[in-house]
Scaffold this motif. Structure first.
Motif, PDB file in Angstrom:
ATOM      1  N   SER A  85       0.842   5.400   0.030  1.00 37.34           N
ATOM      2  CA  SER A  85       0.045   6.619   0.178  1.00 37.34           C
ATOM      3  C   SER A  85       0.218   7.494  -1.058  1.00 37.34           C
ATOM      4  O   SER A  85       1.292   7.541  -1.664  1.00 37.34           O
ATOM      5  N   LYS A  86      -0.857   8.167  -1.456  1.00 36.68           N
ATOM      6  CA  LYS A  86      -0.846   8.966  -2.697  1.00 36.68           C
ATOM      7  C   LYS A  86       0.345   9.913  -2.776  1.00 36.68           C
ATOM      8  O   LYS A  86       0.939  10.099  -3.822  1.00 36.68           O
ATOM      9  N   ARG A  87       0.672  10.527  -1.644  1.00 39.62           N
ATOM     10  CA  ARG A  87       1.739  11.533  -1.675  1.00 39.62           C
ATOM     11  C   ARG A  87       3.106  10.971  -2.034  1.00 39.62           C
ATOM     12  O   ARG A  87       4.028  11.721  -2.349  1.00 39.62           O
ATOM     13  N   TYR A  88       3.245   9.635  -1.969  1.00 40.92           N
ATOM     14  CA  TYR A  88       4.548   9.038  -2.277  1.00 40.92           C
ATOM     15  C   TYR A  88       4.562   8.257  -3.587  1.00 40.92           C
ATOM     16  O   TYR A  88       5.587   7.675  -3.950  1.00 40.92           O
ATOM     17  N   LYS A  89       3.421   8.242  -4.303  1.00 43.43           N
ATOM     18  CA  LYS A  89       3.316   7.381  -5.489  1.00 43.43           C
ATOM     19  C   LYS A  89       4.426   7.614  -6.512  1.00 43.43           C
ATOM     20  O   LYS A  89       4.897   6.675  -7.152  1.00 43.43           O
ATOM     21  N   ASP A  90       4.866   8.869  -6.657  1.00 41.15           N
ATOM     22  CA  ASP A  90       5.873   9.149  -7.684  1.00 41.15           C
ATOM     23  C   ASP A  90       7.282   8.773  -7.258  1.00 41.15           C
ATOM     24  O   ASP A  90       8.249   9.023  -7.968  1.00 41.15           O
ATOM     25  N   LYS A 100       0.871  -1.177   0.000  1.00 42.12           N
ATOM     26  CA  LYS A 100       0.000   0.000   0.000  1.00 42.12           C
ATOM     27  C   LYS A 100       0.907   1.225   0.000  1.00 42.12           C
ATOM     28  O   LYS A 100       1.789   1.339   0.842  1.00 42.12           O
TER      29      LYS A 100
END
Lengths: 180, 180
Positions: free
Chosen positions: B114-119, B112
Motif C-alpha cells: 500500500s502507498k502509505r507503507y512504500k517508504d 503488493k
C-alpha cells in the motif's frame, strides 16, 4: 539391508509422512535418512528422518515411525566437543507417540517391546503424545519412544544435533544411515 | 483494536491455520499472539504467531499471514545482550510466501505494498516459497515478507527469538501483541 527391502520400507515411510498431510518436496523424500541405529532390524528399531535445518546452533527435523517402531533409549548428550548439552522438544504431528523418560514407572505401558530388546530399556515413565501435543526433554535424562498402532510423525526442535555423540543405552547402537 | 474486530481477525487467522492441515490444540489458538507491530493496521501489517518453543537457545514457531498481509522489513538482530546474531529458517507449509532480501532487485515483484507503507521497504530481491520450500536467512541482512493471495502458514526455526531486540526499518515499529 537388501536394496529391495530398503525400497519397500522407504515407500512405507513416505506413506506415513503423506498421512500427516504435511507438505514435503520430492527431493526431501529422496534424501531422507533411514536409520536402523546399526542393529540391522529397521522394521522394529529405526527412524525415517527429514532434516530441515542443522547448523551449529539450531536443528529442526521430522521423524517418521512405522507402527510400533522404536527409537532406542538414549541420553541427551552432555557437554561434548565444546557444545553445551542438547535441548530437545518433540511435537506429535500425526498418529500417536509413546514417549518414556526417567520417573515413576507407568503400569501397563502402551509400548510393545520385543523380547530380544527388553534389556535395552530402563525408563518407563510414560507420556503419550497425540497430534498437536508436545514435550520438552530435560537435559541429562534417558528417553526412548515408539510409534503407536498407525505409526507417527513427530517434529524435533533442538540445539545442534550431534548424533554421533548421542549416548545410547546398551551395546552396538549408533545412528548411521542404512542407505548410504 | 476493538474487541469485536480483534475477535473477527482471530477467527480468520485460525481458519488459515486450519487450511494448512497442521494440527493444533485449542489452547494454542486461544493463546496465539496477534501482532500489528505497533502500527495499528493488523489487516495489512501483522502476524498470527503460535510459539512451540522459545528457550535461550532454540525457537520454533508457526506464523500465519492473511492474504497480502506483510511482516515488515527488519534485520536479523546482531549480537545483543550477550547473544550471538540470530539464525533463522522459514519453511512454507501452506499458501505462498513472497520473501524479500538484500540482493539484485527483482523486476515486477509479486508483493503488493500500500502507498502509505512504500517508504518502509528497501530490499526487493524476491524469493517465492511454496509449500515444502524453505529458505535460511544469512545474518546481517534486511528482509520482509508477505502472504500470497490466499495467505500463508510458515514455520520459523531459529536461535533464541529476542523479538524486543529486532531492528525494524522505519519508525514506530515494534513487535507487541494487540490482545494482551
Amino acid at each position: 539391508m537388501e536394496r529391495k527391502q530398503l525400497s519397500k520400507t522407504k515407500k512405507e515411510v513416505i506413506k506415513i509422512y503423506k498421512n500427516s498431510k504435511m507438505v514435503f518436496i520430492e527431493k526431501e523424500f529422496e534424501t531422507m535418512e533411514l536409520t536402523d541405529f546399526g542393529l540391522g532390524d529397521l522394521y522394529n528399531i529405526g527412524l525415517g528422518i527429514i532434516i530441515y535445518v542443522n547448523t551449529e546452533r539450531v536443528c529442526a527435523k521430522e521423524l517418521a515411525l512405522a507402527p510400533y517402531q522404536i527409537c532406542p533409549q538414549r541420553h541427551l548428550h552432555p557437554d561434548i566437543k565444546g557444545y553445551a548439552g542438547k535441548e530437545e522438544t518433540f511435537r506429535c504431528r500425526w498418529g500417536e507417540v509413546y514417549l518414556y523418560i526417567s520417573g515413576p514407572e507407568t503400569k501397563n505401558i502402551k509400548a510393545k517391546i520385543s523380547k530380544r530388546y527388553k534389556d535395552r530399556f530402563t525408563v518407563f515413565h510414560e507420556i503419550i503424545l497425540k497430534p498437536g501435543e508436545q514435550y520438552t526433554l530435560e537435559t541429562n535424562t534417558w528417553y526412548w519412544f515408539q510409534g503407536g498402532e498407525q505409526g507417527a510423525v513427530l517434529s524435533e526442535f533442538s540445539t545442534y544435533s550431534y548424533d554421533e555423540g548421542d549416548i545410547f543405552y546398551g551395546k552396538k547402537i549408533k545412528r548411521i544411515a542404512v542407505d548410504n
